[in-house]
Design a protein around this motif. Structure first.
Motif, PDB file in Angstrom:
ATOM      1  N   PHE A   1       0.827  -1.208   0.000  1.00 29.28           N
ATOM      2  CA  PHE A   1       0.000   0.000   0.000  1.00 29.28           C
ATOM      3  C   PHE A   1       0.865   1.263   0.000  1.00 29.28           C
ATOM      4  O   PHE A   1       0.570   2.219  -0.711  1.00 29.28           O
ATOM      5  CB  PHE A   1      -0.928   0.011   1.215  1.00 29.28           C
TER       6      PHE A   1
ATOM      7  N   GLN B   1       0.831   3.876  -3.351  1.00 37.10           N
ATOM      8  CA  GLN B   1      -0.003   5.061  -3.169  1.00 37.10           C
ATOM      9  C   GLN B   1       0.607   6.202  -3.977  1.00 37.10           C
ATOM     10  O   GLN B   1       1.817   6.441  -3.930  1.00 37.10           O
ATOM     11  CB  GLN B   1      -0.094   5.444  -1.697  1.00 37.10           C
TER      12      GLN B   1
ATOM     13  N   THR C   1      -4.657   4.686  -4.972  1.00 33.78           N
ATOM     14  CA  THR C   1      -5.300   5.386  -3.865  1.00 33.78           C
ATOM     15  C   THR C   1      -5.608   4.368  -2.765  1.00 33.78           C
ATOM     16  O   THR C   1      -6.002   3.232  -3.042  1.00 33.78           O
ATOM     17  CB  THR C   1      -6.599   6.091  -4.300  1.00 33.78           C
ATOM     18  N   VAL C   2      -5.408   4.815  -1.526  1.00 37.62           N
ATOM     19  CA  VAL C   2      -5.633   3.957  -0.365  1.00 37.62           C
ATOM     20  C   VAL C   2      -6.764   4.542   0.466  1.00 37.62           C
ATOM     21  O   VAL C   2      -6.768   5.738   0.771  1.00 37.62           O
ATOM     22  CB  VAL C   2      -4.348   3.838   0.497  1.00 37.62           C
TER      23      VAL C   2
ATOM     24  N   LEU D   1      -6.660  -0.824  -1.449  1.00 39.42           N
ATOM     25  CA  LEU D   1      -5.814  -0.129  -2.412  1.00 39.42           C
ATOM     26  C   LEU D   1      -6.464  -0.279  -3.780  1.00 39.42           C
ATOM     27  O   LEU D   1      -6.767  -1.392  -4.202  1.00 39.42           O
ATOM     28  CB  LEU D   1      -4.407  -0.743  -2.438  1.00 39.42           C
TER      29      LEU D   1
END
Length: 174
Positions: free
Chosen positions: A36, A40, A67-68, A73
């Motif tokens: 993650f 990101q 995007t987390v 994710l």
């Protein structure tokens, strides 16, 4: 003769087992993979596909936006191949306990599963491979390795009926 067949069978089994990578071997390797954290934001990648003989069959570049949100994710991957073909894959990956992951995407059959340990992530799934006139299901065994804060690399074995029919090599940079 039976003894010889048993010995040869045992040797073959040992060779096959010896070729299998074990994720635990990377447990102490640094930096930690951190799926993650690495994906990101924006990431760029480039790579190639090789057939069973090692011949390069395709080259490509990928722009990835990650995007987390909580334990999910989302990766939007935009591929551009050397012949001009463009393709997009959107992964939704959820994190569970002990470095395990599950992922879904439109061309993935079922659920992809992964596990990270140390600087490595093993990611496995079945993929619907589209050719000019048909579709076939192949199995992907991805091994990703974190090199440093900005770089990681991926080696994928593509298998059909348990036999390697291709390989993907991919390099990522932040």
């Amino acid at each position: 003769m039976r003894h010889m067949v048993k010995v040869l069978s045992l040797v073959m089994l040992m060779l096959i087992a010896g070729c299998s990578a074990d994720l635990k071997a990377y447990q102490a390797s640094q930096p930690a993979f951190d799926l993650f954290g690495y994906f990101q934001g924006e990431t760029h990648a480039w790579g190639m596909v090789q057939d069973y003989s090692g011949k390069q069959t395709r080259r490509f570049q990928v722009k990835i936006k990650g995007t987390v949100a909580d334990d999910t994710l989302t990766l939007v991957e935009d591929f551009v191949f050397h012949d001009g073909e463009k393709n997009q894959r959107i992964w939704t990956i959820t994190r569970s306990a002990d470095g395990h992951y599950e992922g879904r995407a439109d061309d993935i059959i079922g659920v992809a599963t992964g596990h990270e340990m140390g600087n490595a992530l093993q990611w496995q799934y079945d993929f619907l491979l589209k050719t000019d006139d048909s579709e076939i299901t192949v199995s992907f065994d991805d091994w990703l390795f974190r090199q440093d804060d900005k770089h990681l690399f991926n080696i994928t074995s593509i298998r059909k009926f348990g036999l390697e029919v291709g390989r993907i090599t991919l390099f990522f940079t932040k």
